[in-house]
Enzyme design. Structure first.
Site, short mmCIF file in Angstrom:
data_model
loop_
_atom_site.label_atom_id
_atom_site.label_comp_id
_atom_site.label_asym_id
_atom_site.label_seq_id
_atom_site.Cartn_x
_atom_site.Cartn_y
_atom_site.Cartn_z
N HIS A 21 0.87 -1.20 0.08
CA HIS A 21 -0.17 -0.06 0.04
C HIS A 21 0.96 1.31 0.09
O HIS A 21 0.75 2.24 -0.76
CB HIS A 21 -0.72 0.03 1.36
N GLU A 22 1.91 1.18 0.86
CA GLU A 22 2.86 2.47 1.11
C GLU A 22 3.68 2.79 -0.09
O GLU A 22 3.97 3.68 -0.71
CB GLU A 22 3.42 2.29 2.35
N HIS A 25 1.82 4.33 -2.88
CA HIS A 25 1.85 5.86 -2.90
C HIS A 25 3.12 6.64 -3.61
O HIS A 25 3.01 7.67 -4.18
CB HIS A 25 1.60 6.49 -1.27
N GLU A 61 -6.06 6.77 -1.31
CA GLU A 61 -5.86 5.71 -0.25
C GLU A 61 -6.59 4.50 -0.81
O GLU A 61 -6.41 3.24 -0.55
CB GLU A 61 -6.45 6.29 1.04
N ASP A 65 -4.98 0.96 -1.16
CA ASP A 65 -5.59 -0.43 -0.75
C ASP A 65 -5.71 -1.54 -1.50
O ASP A 65 -5.34 -2.67 -1.30
CB ASP A 65 -6.86 -0.04 0.04
N HIS A 126 -8.64 8.47 4.50
CA HIS A 126 -9.04 7.17 4.52
C HIS A 126 -10.42 6.69 4.75
O HIS A 126 -11.02 7.38 5.46
CB HIS A 126 -8.20 6.03 5.66
N ARG A 132 -12.80 0.24 3.70
CA ARG A 132 -11.37 -0.44 3.28
C ARG A 132 -11.46 -2.04 3.24
O ARG A 132 -10.63 -2.31 2.23
CB ARG A 132 -10.53 0.09 4.29
#
Length: 164
Positions: A21-22, A25, A61, A65, A126, A132
């Site tokens: 996920h990170e 980004h 986000e 996800d 988020h 999510r």
């Protein structure tokens, strides 16, 4: 106690999805501002900038996800293929797939007061954890297969959003 193979499914589903996920980004509208060394460098082409979806506040986000689960699931499958040749073999991936998805879901397990939920929706980036989890997992054919979701189930919509 989890069998080692099952523990790996849990690790990929929980921490693997967070890590990917990170990493995702790094390729969104904020990450595009920095190069591979972390220096300010607008490396996207104008065509890429124009094509990128930059809509509502939670979009970045939500994409991260979905992408995080997708990449982590692919990494798990690659890892399993290598390990199976050497150490173990299972007749079905159903248990392993379920553990992967459950680990992802548990990593977003929360209980909010109505006031906290309101504040999160009003000012957060988020989506609420329920979305999510359900929103992301309903996009995966592997999820609906692992849990035998019917074609009419909200967790198995006919149109799934596929990222990466």
């Amino acid at each position: 106690m989890l069998h080692q193979a099952h523990f790996h499914c849990y690790q990929f589903g929980a921490i693997g999805s967070v890590i990917t996920h990170e990493i995702g980004h790094g390729f969104d509208v904020e990450g595009r501002k920095y190069d591979k060394s972390g220096n300010w460098n607008l490396w996207w082409t104008n065509k890429s900038i124009e094509a990128f979806l930059d809509g509502k506040r939670t979009l970045r986000e939500n994409i991260a996800d979905n992408g995080g689960v997708s990449i982590s699931l692919k990494a798990l499958k690659s890892y399993q293929a290598k390990k199976r040749r050497d150490e173990y073999a299972f007749k079905s991936n159903t248990v392993e797939d379920r553990l992967f998805f459950l680990a992802y879901a548990q990593s977003h397990c929360s209980k909010d007061t109505p006031e906290a939920l309101y504040e999160r929706i009003r000012s957060g980036f988020h989506s609420p954890d329920k979305y999510r989890v359900n929103g992301v997992l309903s996009n995966f054919k592997q999820f609906s297969e692992a849990f035998s979701c019917s074609a009419k189930s909200a967790m198995n919509p006919p149109n799934k959003c596929t990222i990466w």
